[in-house]
Scaffold this motif. Structure first.
Motif, PDB file in Angstrom:
ATOM      1  N   ASP A  46       0.827  -1.199   0.000  1.00  0.00           N
ATOM      2  CA  ASP A  46       0.000   0.000   0.000  1.00  0.00           C
ATOM      3  C   ASP A  46       0.863   1.251   0.000  1.00  0.00           C
ATOM      4  OD1 ASP A  46      -2.238  -1.572   0.107  1.00  0.00           O
ATOM      5  OD2 ASP A  46      -2.403  -1.479   2.292  1.00  0.00           O
ATOM      6  N   ALA A  47       0.262   2.372  -0.397  1.00  0.00           N
ATOM      7  CA  ALA A  47       0.960   3.649  -0.352  1.00  0.00           C
ATOM      8  C   ALA A  47       1.294   3.995   1.099  1.00  0.00           C
ATOM      9  CB  ALA A  47       0.093   4.739  -0.964  1.00  0.00           C
ATOM     10  N   PHE A  48       2.373   4.743   1.300  1.00  0.00           N
ATOM     11  CA  PHE A  48       2.733   5.189   2.638  1.00  0.00           C
ATOM     12  C   PHE A  48       1.667   6.155   3.156  1.00  0.00           C
ATOM     13  CE2 PHE A  48       6.916   4.150   0.811  1.00  0.00           C
ATOM     14  CZ  PHE A  48       7.385   3.275   1.777  1.00  0.00           C
ATOM     15  N   ASP A  49       1.406   6.120   4.465  1.00  0.00           N
ATOM     16  CA  ASP A  49       0.426   7.040   5.031  1.00  0.00           C
ATOM     17  C   ASP A  49       1.098   8.393   5.302  1.00  0.00           C
ATOM     18  OD1 ASP A  49       1.473   7.324   7.741  1.00  0.00           O
ATOM     19  OD2 ASP A  49       0.771   5.297   8.146  1.00  0.00           O
ATOM     20  N   PRO A  50       0.320   9.432   5.658  1.00  0.00           N
ATOM     21  CA  PRO A  50       0.902  10.777   5.806  1.00  0.00           C
ATOM     22  C   PRO A  50       2.055  10.871   6.801  1.00  0.00           C
ATOM     23  CG  PRO A  50      -1.468  10.940   5.619  1.00  0.00           C
ATOM     24  CD  PRO A  50      -1.156   9.485   5.712  1.00  0.00           C
ATOM     25  N   TYR A  51       1.992  10.134   7.916  1.00  0.00           N
ATOM     26  CA  TYR A  51       3.095  10.172   8.880  1.00  0.00           C
ATOM     27  C   TYR A  51       4.355   9.541   8.296  1.00  0.00           C
ATOM     28  CZ  TYR A  51      -0.129  11.685  12.519  1.00  0.00           C
ATOM     29  OH  TYR A  51      -1.032  12.406  13.259  1.00  0.00           O
ATOM     30  N   GLU A  52       4.186   8.423   7.604  1.00  0.00           N
ATOM     31  CA  GLU A  52       5.333   7.776   6.956  1.00  0.00           C
ATOM     32  C   GLU A  52       5.891   8.660   5.845  1.00  0.00           C
ATOM     33  OE1 GLU A  52       4.270   3.047   7.245  1.00  0.00           O
ATOM     34  OE2 GLU A  52       3.016   4.283   5.958  1.00  0.00           O
ATOM     35  N   MET A  53       5.006   9.323   5.115  1.00  0.00           N
ATOM     36  CA  MET A  53       5.444  10.237   4.062  1.00  0.00           C
ATOM     37  C   MET A  53       6.314  11.348   4.641  1.00  0.00           C
ATOM     38  SD  MET A  53       1.801  10.579   2.082  1.00  0.00           S
ATOM     39  CE  MET A  53       2.241  12.050   1.149  1.00  0.00           C
ATOM     40  N   ALA A  54       5.892  11.906   5.767  1.00  0.00           N
ATOM     41  CA  ALA A  54       6.640  12.998   6.384  1.00  0.00           C
ATOM     42  C   ALA A  54       8.010  12.534   6.859  1.00  0.00           C
ATOM     43  CB  ALA A  54       5.842  13.592   7.542  1.00  0.00           C
ATOM     44  N   ARG A  60       5.520   3.887  -4.055  1.00  0.00           N
ATOM     45  CA  ARG A  60       6.477   2.788  -3.989  1.00  0.00           C
ATOM     46  C   ARG A  60       7.085   2.455  -5.334  1.00  0.00           C
ATOM     47  NH1 ARG A  60       6.240  -0.122   0.890  1.00  0.00           N
ATOM     48  NH2 ARG A  60       4.498   0.454   2.246  1.00  0.00           N
ATOM     49  N   THR A  61       6.491   2.943  -6.426  1.00  0.00           N
ATOM     50  CA  THR A  61       7.009   2.639  -7.759  1.00  0.00           C
ATOM     51  C   THR A  61       7.083   3.909  -8.602  1.00  0.00           C
ATOM     52  OG1 THR A  61       4.876   2.265  -8.839  1.00  0.00           O
ATOM     53  CG2 THR A  61       5.846   0.396  -7.643  1.00  0.00           C
ATOM     54  N   SER A  62       7.835   3.838  -9.688  1.00  0.00           N
ATOM     55  CA  SER A  62       7.921   4.970 -10.604  1.00  0.00           C
ATOM     56  C   SER A  62       6.578   5.262 -11.254  1.00  0.00           C
ATOM     57  CB  SER A  62       8.974   4.694 -11.686  1.00  0.00           C
ATOM     58  OG  SER A  62      10.269   4.635 -11.126  1.00  0.00           O
ATOM     59  N   ALA A  63       5.814   4.220 -11.535  1.00  0.00           N
ATOM     60  CA  ALA A  63       4.488   4.415 -12.133  1.00  0.00           C
ATOM     61  C   ALA A  63       3.590   5.218 -11.206  1.00  0.00           C
ATOM     62  CB  ALA A  63       3.856   3.065 -12.453  1.00  0.00           C
ATOM     63  N   ASP A  64       3.656   4.931  -9.899  1.00  0.00           N
ATOM     64  CA  ASP A  64       2.883   5.700  -8.919  1.00  0.00           C
ATOM     65  C   ASP A  64       3.258   7.172  -8.986  1.00  0.00           C
ATOM     66  OD1 ASP A  64       1.922   3.266  -8.071  1.00  0.00           O
ATOM     67  OD2 ASP A  64       3.174   3.167  -6.277  1.00  0.00           O
ATOM     68  N   LYS A  65       4.553   7.443  -9.064  1.00  0.00           N
ATOM     69  CA  LYS A  65       5.028   8.824  -9.064  1.00  0.00           C
ATOM     70  C   LYS A  65       4.546   9.581 -10.298  1.00  0.00           C
ATOM     71  CE  LYS A  65       9.131   7.679  -6.347  1.00  0.00           C
ATOM     72  NZ  LYS A  65      10.597   7.544  -6.331  1.00  0.00           N
ATOM     73  N   VAL A  66       4.579   8.919 -11.444  1.00  0.00           N
ATOM     74  CA  VAL A  66       4.089   9.564 -12.668  1.00  0.00           C
ATOM     75  C   VAL A  66       2.627   9.948 -12.519  1.00  0.00           C
ATOM     76  CG1 VAL A  66       3.587   9.188 -15.114  1.00  0.00           C
ATOM     77  CG2 VAL A  66       5.774   8.434 -14.170  1.00  0.00           C
TER      78      VAL A  66
END
Length: 293
Positions: free
Chosen positions: A13-21, A191-197
């Motif tokens: 799964d995508a990182f949550d806001p705390y993990e993102m920070a 978590r992946t380049s595709a997600d970032k795009v």
């Protein structure tokens, strides 16, 4: 719903806001601690990539006057998003997203000197990379494509950019880097380049479509306009029914005073304060406060 900041998960799964920070803070510290040579090279690529995005934007918006206004801007914005995709996926440094290093300073993990040194190197490197692309594109003859309409489009875009008031340019810079920094911040969930795009496309397309101002993009576009104005034969403008006097304010002085300086100020406010500091207050301040006692 907020996630417990002390709860660790292991999933796709995508990182949550705390993990993102936490991820953002770690990456911003590492960014500042890179040696000069790596920062400079990465930042020249950053300016080059954003310049390429503006080449793309200028091309696809040339001759778009027959399209609905909003659709033409959307197409141009989606094409421009290529620049941020290249920066993020290829690991280049870009001044606007580098302003997020402010969160590392708020966490007392870097000094003011380290922060401003890094900003200065990246800003200068972006400018060098953008100017190098100006030279390459101009020497390639690309602006004279479509019977010179691409060159005319460059001039009209630049003319518009140089007619904001100082306060308007700051506000447009703030709005721009809110969207750019939000796009970059969203990438910390990926978590992946595709997600970032995918997460970059709409924030970047929006800022471009709305005409918000990005200092690094302007490091390419406006010098290109200056070069075209100062080197083009007067017969070109006559052939296109244009009075070249309308472009008389496309100069280095006007670029720096009425665009680059206020837009840079706005970009810093939008990235460092509204997005960087705001997310630090939401997701990092509690942990940092514990460490200080």
């Amino acid at each position: 719903m907020e996630t417990n900041p002390d709860f660790q998960t292991s999933s796709i799964d995508a990182f949550d806001p705390y993990e993102m920070a936490r991820k953002a803070e770690k990456m911003m510290v590492a960014k500042v601690q890179k040696p000069f040579s790596k920062v400079f090279i990465a930042s020249t690529y950053g300016g080059f990539f954003i310049g390429l995005a503006f080449v793309f934007y200028t091309l696809v918006t040339t001759g778009s006057s027959t399209m609905p206004y909003g659709m033409a801007k959307l197409v141009g914005g989606l094409c421009f998003s290529m620049g941020l995709i290249l920066v993020i996926v290829c690991g280049a440094d870009l001044f606007t997203s580098t302003t997020l290093t402010f969160i590392a300073k708020e966490s007392n993990k870097i000094t003011w000197f380290q922060l401003f040194r890094n900003w200065g190197i990246v800003y200068f490197g972006n400018f060098i990379g953008a100017l190098f692309l100006v030279f390459l594109v101009y020497m390639s003859g690309h602006p004279w494509g479509a019977d010179g309409q691409i060159a005319v489009n460059y001039m009209n875009i630049v003319e518009y950019k140089l007619h904001h008031s100082f306060i308007e340019a700051i506000a447009l810079g703030i709005l721009c880097n809110v969207m750019v920094s939000l796009g970059v911040w969203l990438c910390f969930s990926c978590r992946t380049s595709a997600d970032k795009v995918l997460v970059l496309l709409l924030p970047i397309a929006m800022f471009v479509a709305c005409g918000f101002e990005h200092c690094v993009a302007n490091m390419y576009e406006i010098p290109m306009g200056i070069l075209i104005r100062t080197t083009t034969d007067p017969g070109f403008w006559v052939a296109h029914g244009i009075n070249v006097a309308q472009y008389s304010d496309i100069t280095w002085g006007d670029f720096i005073i009425w665009n680059l300086v206020p837009v840079t100020i706005g970009n810093i406010i939008g990235g460092a304060l509204l997005i960087g500091w705001g997310n630090w207050l939401l997701f990092l301040r509690r942990h940092t406060s514990k460490k200080r006692h």
